[in-house]
Design a protein around this motif. Structure first.
Motif, short mmCIF file in Angstrom:
data_model
loop_
_atom_site.label_atom_id
_atom_site.label_comp_id
_atom_site.label_asym_id
_atom_site.label_seq_id
_atom_site.Cartn_x
_atom_site.Cartn_y
_atom_site.Cartn_z
N PHE B 340 0.85 -1.21 0.00
CA PHE B 340 0.00 0.00 0.00
C PHE B 340 0.88 1.26 0.00
N ILE B 343 1.78 2.49 -3.44
CA ILE B 343 0.72 2.86 -4.38
C ILE B 343 0.19 4.24 -4.03
N ARG B 344 0.04 5.10 -5.03
CA ARG B 344 -0.39 6.47 -4.77
C ARG B 344 -1.87 6.71 -5.09
N HIS B 345 -2.42 5.99 -6.06
CA HIS B 345 -3.75 6.36 -6.57
C HIS B 345 -4.78 5.25 -6.41
N ALA B 346 -5.70 5.44 -5.48
CA ALA B 346 -6.82 4.53 -5.29
C ALA B 346 -7.85 5.24 -4.43
N GLY B 347 -9.14 4.98 -4.67
CA GLY B 347 -10.17 5.61 -3.86
C GLY B 347 -10.19 5.06 -2.45
N ALA B 348 -10.20 3.74 -2.33
CA ALA B 348 -10.18 3.09 -1.02
C ALA B 348 -9.42 1.78 -1.15
N ALA B 349 -8.70 1.43 -0.08
CA ALA B 349 -7.89 0.22 -0.10
C ALA B 349 -8.35 -0.73 1.00
N ALA B 376 -9.42 8.75 -9.35
CA ALA B 376 -8.69 8.73 -8.07
C ALA B 376 -7.30 9.36 -8.23
N ARG B 377 -6.88 9.64 -9.47
CA ARG B 377 -5.65 10.42 -9.68
C ARG B 377 -5.77 11.81 -9.04
N PHE B 378 -7.02 12.34 -9.01
CA PHE B 378 -7.17 13.71 -8.49
C PHE B 378 -8.36 13.87 -7.55
N ALA B 379 -9.20 12.87 -7.41
CA ALA B 379 -10.42 13.01 -6.62
C ALA B 379 -10.42 12.02 -5.45
N SER B 380 -11.33 12.24 -4.52
CA SER B 380 -11.38 11.47 -3.28
C SER B 380 -12.80 10.99 -3.03
#
Lengths: 430, 430
Positions: B340, B343-349, B376-380
């Protein structure tokens, strides 16, 4: 200019009209922008050369010429007045300090049920900053857009600025260098937004686009939204000044005109509980207008959109202010903190007699990119949060899965999502 | 289903095609929605009665009948299985705890130059939550949208839910009651979004609209954006599962199908460094499909959008994952925290073997409203931050004004904004 008094019967109707006043006269350019974006997606760099030559009246020799070189940046900085470079650096330092202080902490919760939960903040990888050219090329906007991105940890900040007739604005380049912009492209309009969002052979695509622009730029941002993130699309600017009887009318008037001089659509509103101050400020505005270089613009804005609202007391002023939800709010009163605590909706507040709004435009530290047109009810100014995103995470132990899994299975079954339920149940040994 | 191997020459072309795959087939309904919004703005409640009777096949006696009564809510709760009500309460408590932990602190900086700077967080006053009706009426979505709003401090949460043929979903009402929704309206589609944004005689307007919906609802949100805030417009859902050789293929397969069963446009992707696991999961998916009630949907999603990517190692898996920037990310590996961190880009892990993604859909605590389609590159994901806004503020003493004012004057003059410069200079005694 509109004058209203809360003690008069027509007040509510007049105030409602003020709230609903449509100041934004942006032209609809949807189809033209869609054509430009399609051209950039299809032809890449060749489209940028063609559109730059058509709209900016200079012809780049090749795509390489679209990127501003290190030598050009250094020459620009060397050409600027050293006192201005020092002022820019002073402003940049203060803006950096404030935005770094905004940086949030990661969250981790150790749940006694047997799970660890968390929320992690990460910077966006690459951001595009648009800077308008020509008369509205403001170095302060470069600082206000690029510094929060770098403070957030964005590695790549690509700036696009049109150079009409091929002319670069040295102070804009100096601001970009100081703010930590990593690449500068002399491209403007919808084609710049398209290049940032979709990329070309020369320009790598970014993940988010920010910065002000004309109707073409705003519409292009609307059209690339979803492909990349965008900042809010700003409308005309506004200020509400709440002032008590003790204030100097000349200062209040100049603060109102500092807003009005932006453009004819700008709006400056004074709210006061003093009829004498209201009169004196109205006269002082007329006096000051005689001496301002931008008097034509400021006078038109004041005549068309300006307002003076007379209230019974400052409490009533606070209530009206919340209905206006202004971008900028000056509190020129004896106890500004107490009044500020009464107000819920404003983009940025300027407290007390030593705080003309212009301090915040340039140097105080908080951002000058702020929510306009009553959107401060739900929106905020630019900040490091615009350049960060969150990933939540869950890590249960076996006990944690058993503590919460059975209820999740019940809910998944109630929603008819069987694979959801089974993915949990099979780990519970069911 | 797509199978790719990073060691094979066609990998990059195949992976790029996977990244660019357009799964969103939402119909364009711009004109129809514009018509509905115009009708609601003009006719108010009468439009809501007309549109409800046309689209939801029941005819409210009057606008009063559009609001769900306390008695109806109590009857609905009483009609639900007590075990389900308890499960809903369990989920609500956990979601509340997690979202309250997100609440940020106000900022205050005491600057030795003689200024105080700050940033204050405030809740939005009023929020509208849209809840789809019919087959996609999910009580879990009510909790996930309404609880963050209430945790943020939003005083008024108005929910709209269509009731096709007049039928209310009891568990949706129970979830609304538990989540702290303050009013429930049985209105759906674009007309609900228009009513929330513009208000009618019966429904007071809100400041922000959130919640999922069909193509009409999504387009209506797009069209009211600016008048009110909106949440992101969700595309089809997706999961990436990164799994090592030690994982149980049946569990991995069920996790993939839990995503695929949402709808045919959903996407489930396995990334693994084990060729044996890849084979075994492919077989296990086919086996599990034989037993699932929603096999037609899940099978279509898997066939059309599913993928298995075979990598040299887990490091390469992390790199591919960041390019996919998935909404959901399961890490079924021996050391999930270490992976984890890569990794930089994911909405939820979802970390480790005890964490099927479905736990997070219902009960773990973090939100299940997450950025889809590589955003998820720029949003949450949805959070209390969506229901808060910030006001920055500045309060200089006289010394502070003198410390920073002169450089602000220089910058204002360089930008040609004379009233800005004078508003500061006149306080400096210049």
């Amino acid at each position: 200019m509109i004058r209203l008094d809360t003690r008069e019967p027509g007040f509510e109707a007049g105030f409602s009209a003020l709230l609903d006043m449509a100041r934004d006269t942006t032209a609809r350019v949807d189809a033209a922008v869609a054509g430009i974006i399609a051209q950039v997606r299809q032809e890449g760099d060749a489209a940028l050369l063609d559109l730059t030559s058509r709209f900016d009246r200079w012809t780049p020799a090749s795509a390489v010429a679209l990127r501003v070189t290190e030598a050009e940046i250094e020459a620009a900085v060397a050409a600027c007045d050293p006192a201005l470079i020092a002022a820019l650096d002073h402003a940049a330092r203060r803006i950096e300090t404030f935005h770094r202080a905004q940086l949030p902490q990661d969250l981790q919760l150790d749940d006694p049920a047997g799970l660890t939960l968390g929320m992690r903040w990460n910077a966006i990888d690459a951001v595009g900053i648009y800077v308008p050219g020509g008369k509205a090329a403001y170095p302060s906007s470069v600082l206000m857009n690029a510094i929060p991105a770098r403070a957030a940890g964005v590695a790549r900040v690509a700036m696009c600025v049109p150079t009409p007739d091929g002319v670069l604005n040295p102070l804009v380049l100096a601001a970009a260098r100081r703010a930590g912009v990593t690449e500068i492209w002399r491209i403007g309009g919808a084609q710049a937004i398209a290049a940032l969002a979709w990329g070309t052979a020369s320009i790598a695509p970014v993940d988010r686009v920010a910065g002000p622009g004309n109707a073409y730029v705003a519409e292009a941002k609307r059209q690339v939204f979803g492909r990349v993130g965008i900042d809010s699309i700003a409308g005309p600017s506004e200020v509400v000044v709440i002032a008590d009887a003790a204030q100097d009318p000349a200062r209040v008037a100049m603060d109102l005109l500092a807003q009005a001089e932006h453009d004819e659509s700008a709006q400056a509103i004074l709210i006061t509980d003093s009829a004498a101050l209201a009169e004196a400020v109205a006269r002082a505005v007329e006096d000051a207008l005689k001496t301002l270089p931008r008097a034509a613009i400021a006078g038109e804005s004041w005549a068309r959109n300006g307002a003076i609202l007379l209230t019974r007391d400052l409490d009533e002023a606070a209530t009206l202010c919340d209905r206006l939800a202004p971008e900028h709010l000056e509190l020129l009163v004896a106890e500004p903190r107490a009044l500020f605590a009464r107000i819920r909706h404003a983009g940025a507040a300027f407290l007390g007699g030593f705080c003309p709004e212009a301090l915040g435009d340039y140097i105080a530290g908080p951002n000058h990119v702020l929510p306009t047109g009553r959107t401060a009810r739900f929106a905020s100014g630019l900040s490091v949060f615009d350049f960060l995103k969150r990933t939540t995470w869950i890590e249960p132990e076996e006990a944690g899965l058993h503590a919460i899994g059975p209820d999740a299975v019940l809910l998944a079954e109630a929603e008819g999502l069987t694979a959801h339920a089974r993915s949990i149940a099979m780990r519970l040994g069911q």
